[in-house]
Write a protein that holds these residues in place. Structure first.
Motif, PDB file in Angstrom:
ATOM      1  N   LEU A 235     -41.349  13.518 -68.692  1.00 50.66           N
ATOM      2  CA  LEU A 235     -42.769  13.555 -69.049  1.00 50.66           C
ATOM      3  C   LEU A 235     -43.538  12.846 -67.935  1.00 50.66           C
ATOM      4  N   SER A 236     -43.774  13.607 -66.856  1.00 48.65           N
ATOM      5  CA  SER A 236     -44.299  13.003 -65.635  1.00 48.65           C
ATOM      6  C   SER A 236     -45.817  12.938 -65.679  1.00 48.65           C
ATOM      7  N   GLY A 237     -46.308  12.000 -66.460  1.00 41.55           N
ATOM      8  CA  GLY A 237     -47.757  11.831 -66.602  1.00 41.55           C
ATOM      9  C   GLY A 237     -48.328  10.948 -65.508  1.00 41.55           C
ATOM     10  N   TRP A 238     -49.637  10.967 -65.410  1.00 39.87           N
ATOM     11  CA  TRP A 238     -50.284  10.297 -64.273  1.00 39.87           C
ATOM     12  C   TRP A 238     -50.097   8.791 -64.263  1.00 39.87           C
ATOM     13  N   LEU A 239     -49.967   8.163 -65.436  1.00 38.87           N
ATOM     14  CA  LEU A 239     -49.828   6.701 -65.398  1.00 38.87           C
ATOM     15  C   LEU A 239     -48.403   6.264 -65.074  1.00 38.87           C
ATOM     16  N   GLN A 243     -48.907   6.039 -57.642  1.00 37.81           N
ATOM     17  CA  GLN A 243     -50.282   5.655 -57.302  1.00 37.81           C
ATOM     18  C   GLN A 243     -51.261   6.514 -58.098  1.00 37.81           C
ATOM     19  N   PRO A 244     -51.434   6.204 -59.368  1.00 36.29           N
ATOM     20  CA  PRO A 244     -52.265   7.084 -60.207  1.00 36.29           C
ATOM     21  C   PRO A 244     -53.673   7.281 -59.635  1.00 36.29           C
ATOM     22  N   PHE A 245     -54.213   6.259 -59.015  1.00 33.09           N
ATOM     23  CA  PHE A 245     -55.599   6.373 -58.574  1.00 33.09           C
ATOM     24  C   PHE A 245     -55.753   6.902 -57.147  1.00 33.09           C
ATOM     25  N   GLU A 246     -54.645   7.391 -56.596  1.00 33.62           N
ATOM     26  CA  GLU A 246     -54.763   8.198 -55.373  1.00 33.62           C
ATOM     27  C   GLU A 246     -55.009   9.649 -55.758  1.00 33.62           C
ATOM     28  N   PHE A 247     -54.754   9.980 -57.025  1.00 31.67           N
ATOM     29  CA  PHE A 247     -54.981  11.349 -57.522  1.00 31.67           C
ATOM     30  C   PHE A 247     -54.343  12.422 -56.637  1.00 31.67           C
ATOM     31  N   LYS A 248     -53.100  12.178 -56.262  1.00 30.50           N
ATOM     32  CA  LYS A 248     -52.384  13.180 -55.463  1.00 30.50           C
ATOM     33  C   LYS A 248     -52.054  14.392 -56.328  1.00 30.50           C
ATOM     34  N   LEU A 249     -51.827  15.515 -55.683  1.00 33.56           N
ATOM     35  CA  LEU A 249     -51.547  16.735 -56.445  1.00 33.56           C
ATOM     36  C   LEU A 249     -50.107  16.814 -56.930  1.00 33.56           C
ATOM     37  N   ASN A 250     -49.221  16.046 -56.308  1.00 37.95           N
ATOM     38  CA  ASN A 250     -47.817  16.097 -56.717  1.00 37.95           C
ATOM     39  C   ASN A 250     -47.350  14.778 -57.279  1.00 37.95           C
ATOM     40  N   TYR A 251     -46.445  14.902 -58.229  1.00 36.03           N
ATOM     41  CA  TYR A 251     -45.945  13.716 -58.921  1.00 36.03           C
ATOM     42  C   TYR A 251     -44.927  12.965 -58.081  1.00 36.03           C
ATOM     43  N   GLN A 252     -45.133  11.670 -57.982  1.00 34.69           N
ATOM     44  CA  GLN A 252     -44.136  10.769 -57.400  1.00 34.69           C
ATOM     45  C   GLN A 252     -43.923   9.654 -58.408  1.00 34.69           C
ATOM     46  N   PRO A 253     -42.705   9.484 -58.917  1.00 32.61           N
ATOM     47  CA  PRO A 253     -42.522   8.474 -59.967  1.00 32.61           C
ATOM     48  C   PRO A 253     -42.842   7.063 -59.483  1.00 32.61           C
ATOM     49  N   GLY A 254     -43.381   6.269 -60.410  1.00 26.62           N
ATOM     50  CA  GLY A 254     -43.707   4.881 -60.098  1.00 26.62           C
ATOM     51  C   GLY A 254     -42.466   4.020 -59.991  1.00 26.62           C
ATOM     52  N   ALA A 255     -42.684   2.766 -59.614  1.00 22.93           N
ATOM     53  CA  ALA A 255     -41.565   1.842 -59.438  1.00 22.93           C
ATOM     54  C   ALA A 255     -40.995   1.451 -60.792  1.00 22.93           C
ATOM     55  N   GLY A 256     -39.672   1.456 -60.879  1.00 22.84           N
ATOM     56  CA  GLY A 256     -38.978   0.911 -62.045  1.00 22.84           C
ATOM     57  C   GLY A 256     -39.446   1.506 -63.356  1.00 22.84           C
ATOM     58  N   ILE A 257     -39.591   0.646 -64.339  1.00 18.30           N
ATOM     59  CA  ILE A 257     -39.873   1.079 -65.697  1.00 18.30           C
ATOM     60  C   ILE A 257     -41.262   1.729 -65.817  1.00 18.30           C
ATOM     61  N   GLU A 258     -42.139   1.481 -64.857  1.00 20.82           N
ATOM     62  CA  GLU A 258     -43.497   2.068 -64.878  1.00 20.82           C
ATOM     63  C   GLU A 258     -43.446   3.588 -64.982  1.00 20.82           C
ATOM     64  N   ARG A 259     -42.385   4.189 -64.450  1.00 19.63           N
ATOM     65  CA  ARG A 259     -42.315   5.650 -64.451  1.00 19.63           C
ATOM     66  C   ARG A 259     -42.118   6.219 -65.852  1.00 19.63           C
ATOM     67  N   MET A 260     -41.770   5.374 -66.814  1.00 19.05           N
ATOM     68  CA  MET A 260     -41.618   5.875 -68.178  1.00 19.05           C
ATOM     69  C   MET A 260     -42.939   5.858 -68.948  1.00 19.05           C
ATOM     70  N   VAL A 262     -46.602   7.486 -69.649  1.00 21.44           N
ATOM     71  CA  VAL A 262     -47.031   8.882 -69.587  1.00 21.44           C
ATOM     72  C   VAL A 262     -48.537   8.932 -69.317  1.00 21.44           C
ATOM     73  N   GLY A 263     -49.333   8.769 -70.382  1.00 20.34           N
ATOM     74  CA  GLY A 263     -50.793   8.823 -70.193  1.00 20.34           C
ATOM     75  C   GLY A 263     -51.443   7.520 -70.630  1.00 20.34           C
ATOM     76  N   THR A 264     -52.714   7.586 -70.904  1.00 20.22           N
ATOM     77  CA  THR A 264     -53.500   6.410 -71.267  1.00 20.22           C
ATOM     78  C   THR A 264     -52.889   5.689 -72.481  1.00 20.22           C
ATOM     79  N   PRO A 265     -52.642   4.409 -72.356  1.00 24.54           N
ATOM     80  CA  PRO A 265     -52.035   3.687 -73.490  1.00 24.54           C
ATOM     81  C   PRO A 265     -53.041   3.485 -74.634  1.00 24.54           C
ATOM     82  N   PRO A 266     -52.538   3.361 -75.869  1.00 20.86           N
ATOM     83  CA  PRO A 266     -53.414   3.070 -77.009  1.00 20.86           C
ATOM     84  C   PRO A 266     -53.787   1.594 -77.005  1.00 20.86           C
ATOM     85  N   VAL A 267     -54.839   1.257 -76.262  1.00 19.24           N
ATOM     86  CA  VAL A 267     -55.160  -0.146 -75.977  1.00 19.24           C
ATOM     87  C   VAL A 267     -55.401  -0.960 -77.258  1.00 19.24           C
ATOM     88  N   LEU A 268     -56.136  -0.401 -78.189  1.00 23.44           N
ATOM     89  CA  LEU A 268     -56.462  -1.174 -79.400  1.00 23.44           C
ATOM     90  C   LEU A 268     -55.219  -1.409 -80.242  1.00 23.44           C
TER      91      LEU A 268
END
Ligand SMILES: *Cc1c(COP(=O)(O)O)cnc(C)c1O
Length: 396
Positions: A235-239, A243-260, A262-268
């Motif tokens: 589930l290769s979501g932008w978060l 580098q989510p805020f580089e808005f690249k067209l292709n997915y590159q997984p983040g470092a370590g556990i960050e790659r798991m 997906v999208g915007t977290p339920p902050v509340l």
């Protein structure tokens, strides 16, 4: 035995004996005000600045570390987000990538259905001849062979409370070269877990049960630190992008556990969980375990003495049982409704199981004594034999 009771930290409605914290934990008293300030001060006043100024972006790993402490996971190896069903999908998909050529996902017939359903869906999507094999819980170890890519089990059976031997099953999986995934839905906050010592590749769980994060609280996923930089997120979501805020067209997984992520977290919702986790500060899970077993033993002895017709379906040996006790009764649904009517709240699992959860942070021996008395009354006076208790609600 260390006293872990901190009942005054939780909102338990007057007169209620709550034996369902294994399904939905109660509201910690600090949460409404704290969450109110997240609403007003953060969302209200900071608006979009909250992502940086209030640390919303780091929240999934920050809260992940507090959960990680309870399950023996190193800091930085757990991330929060989504629901448990989604986390199961992510974990199994990643495991299959780690064992190309192997086609079997092994689970057991005691597993919670959504875990199995999610694997079925993944298999249909992949359409590459994968097979979900389920065997009786006691047969899992013997069923692991060289075709098994991943063993995916829930440590504590949601119906009976039966517990797998996490160390032994993990070793058996590794002996055959399979990836081990544990679902800790009924373990986190219930029993001591040491993921680091156990060596499983992945674990998942939810936080609205024993961790009291509230209905719909986010799930967690753990990846063993040596694997976190190499697993392939389905589930290769932008978060989860490096580098989510580089808005690249292709997915590159983040470092370590960050790659798991997906999208915007339920902050509340996650803020509610973060405040709820404060109830665990300074709590040793072995103390919780000892207190839970004492309450369960008191409960079983009391119920069996007062109501011999209720059949214990949980393992009698407390070491083989999680933090819940289940009894079988063919009119179990109606009996549970009658009991809830008397302010002793447990739940029912089809076809005939009355389930009671034990949560020493806010439950004590006096509560158990009252619960036993009322169960005895429901059964002796046949209070369940009333049409109003026999109509099934949507949630049981
Ligand atoms: C409670 C539970 C779930 C629930 O999954 P959600 O996606 O959070 O609804 C899944 N698996 C197990 C083993 C559970 O106990």
């Amino acid at each position: 035995m260390a006293d872990v009771t901190r009942k005054n930290m939780f909102h338990i409605p007057d007169g209620v004996i709550y034996l369902d914290g294994n399904s939905l934990g109660p509201l910690p008293k600090s949460v409404p005000e704290a969450l109110g300030s997240v609403l007003q001060d953060e969302w209200g006043n900071l608006l979009i600045k909250g992502w940086n100024a209030a640390g919303w972006m780091e929240q999934p790993t920050r809260v992940g570390d507090t959960v990680g402490r309870l399950i023996g996971a190193a800091p930085g190896s757990v991330v929060m987000g989504d629901t448990l069903s989604i986390k199961v999908y992510q974990a199994v998909a990643a495991a299959l990538k780690m064992r190309p050529g192997r086609k079997v996902i092994l689970s057991d017939t005691g597993n919670f259905p959504t875990d199995l359903y999610m694997v079925e869906g993944l298999i249909r999507t992949l359409d590459q001849g994968y097979e979900l094999r389920t065997v009786a819980p006691g047969d899992v170890t013997a069923a692991i062979d060289m075709d098994v890519a991943a063993v995916m089990l829930t440590e504590v059976d949601y119906r009976t409370g039966r517990m797998h031997d996490m160390g032994a099953v993990t070793r058996a999986a590794h002996d055959k070269g399979a990836v081990m995934i544990w679902d800790l839905a009924h373990s986190a906050g219930a029993i001591p877990v040491d993921l680091t010592a156990g060596g499983a590749e992945m674990a998942v769980g939810c936080t609205y049960k024993y961790l009291n994060g509230g209905p719909g609280a986010p799930a967690f996923i753990y990846v063993r630190p040596d694997l976190a930089d190499t697993i392939d997120p389905a589930l290769s979501g932008w978060l989860g992008h490096e580098q989510p805020f580089e808005f690249k067209l292709n997915y590159q997984p983040g470092a370590g556990i960050e790659r798991m992520r997906v999208g915007t977290p339920p902050v509340l919702q996650m803020a509610a969980l973060e405040f709820a986790m404060k109830a665990w500060e300074g709590v040793d899970m072995q103390d919780v375990r000892n207190a839970s077993i004492a309450l369960q033993e008191q409960f079983i002895a009391g119920v069996e003495r007062a109501v011999p017709q209720l059949e214990l379906v949980s393992p009698r040996n407390p070491a083989r049982r999680g933090s819940q006790v289940s009894f079988r009764f063919e009119q179990g649904y109606a009996a549970m409704q009658a009991l809830i009517h008397m302010d002793v709240i447990g739940d029912f699992r089809a076809p005939d199981i009355m389930r009671f959860g034990f949560t020493p942070l806010y439950l004590d021996a006096a509560d158990v004594e009252i619960a036993v008395e009322r169960i005895a009354r429901v059964m002796h006076d046949r209070l369940w034999d009333d049409p109003k208790f026999k109509t099934r609600n949507r949630v049981t």
